[in-house]
Design a protein around this motif. Structure first.
Motif, mmCIF file in Angstrom:
data_model
loop_
_atom_site.group_PDB
_atom_site.id
_atom_site.type_symbol
_atom_site.label_atom_id
_atom_site.label_comp_id
_atom_site.label_asym_id
_atom_site.label_seq_id
_atom_site.Cartn_x
_atom_site.Cartn_y
_atom_site.Cartn_z
ATOM 1 N N UNK A 111 -29.276 -6.876 -19.622
ATOM 2 C CA UNK A 111 -29.377 -5.421 -19.541
ATOM 3 C C UNK A 111 -28.081 -4.804 -19.023
ATOM 4 N N UNK A 112 -27.456 -5.444 -18.049
ATOM 5 C CA UNK A 112 -26.203 -4.923 -17.503
ATOM 6 C C UNK A 112 -25.090 -5.000 -18.538
ATOM 7 N N UNK A 113 -25.004 -6.117 -19.253
ATOM 8 C CA UNK A 113 -23.971 -6.253 -20.288
ATOM 9 C C UNK A 113 -24.182 -5.217 -21.390
ATOM 10 N N UNK A 136 -40.023 -8.481 -24.725
ATOM 11 C CA UNK A 136 -40.664 -9.585 -25.414
ATOM 12 C C UNK A 136 -41.307 -9.223 -26.729
ATOM 13 N N UNK A 137 -41.150 -8.006 -27.173
ATOM 14 C CA UNK A 137 -41.752 -7.576 -28.433
ATOM 15 C C UNK A 137 -40.803 -7.872 -29.585
ATOM 16 N N UNK A 138 -41.328 -8.449 -30.628
ATOM 17 C CA UNK A 138 -40.518 -8.722 -31.817
ATOM 18 C C UNK A 138 -40.383 -7.450 -32.636
ATOM 19 N N UNK A 139 -39.190 -7.197 -33.100
ATOM 20 C CA UNK A 139 -38.945 -6.024 -33.928
ATOM 21 C C UNK A 139 -39.280 -6.359 -35.382
ATOM 22 N N UNK A 140 -39.828 -5.399 -36.115
ATOM 23 C CA UNK A 140 -40.147 -5.671 -37.532
ATOM 24 C C UNK A 140 -38.870 -5.808 -38.346
ATOM 25 N N UNK A 173 -32.906 -2.956 -27.644
ATOM 26 C CA UNK A 173 -32.723 -3.829 -26.488
ATOM 27 C C UNK A 173 -33.926 -3.768 -25.560
ATOM 28 N N UNK A 174 -34.469 -2.597 -25.351
ATOM 29 C CA UNK A 174 -35.642 -2.450 -24.487
ATOM 30 C C UNK A 174 -36.815 -3.260 -25.044
#
Length: 58
Positions: free
Chosen positions: A8-10, A49-53, A43-44
């Protein structure tokens, strides 16, 4: 987010650099803003842990 604090920082630092470069040119900031928002949302979702479609294919 605590488990992925380094990521998250990067991501925040990369977005800060890109947006500051785009802010030097007003048109660049207007073009970059939608991509920055999409990157932040992606990124959020991935850090939660949610997979993006997959994107639609023509």
């Amino acid at each position: 987010m605590r488990a992925n604090l380094g990521t998250a920082i990067v991501a925040y630092l990369v977005l800060s650099v890109i947006s500051s470069i785009g802010a030097t040119i007003v048109v660049g900031l207007l073009v970059l803003t939608p991509f920055i928002v999409l990157f932040e949302v992606g990124m959020y979702e991935r850090l939660r842990g949610r997979e993006l479609p997959e994107p639609a294919r023509a």
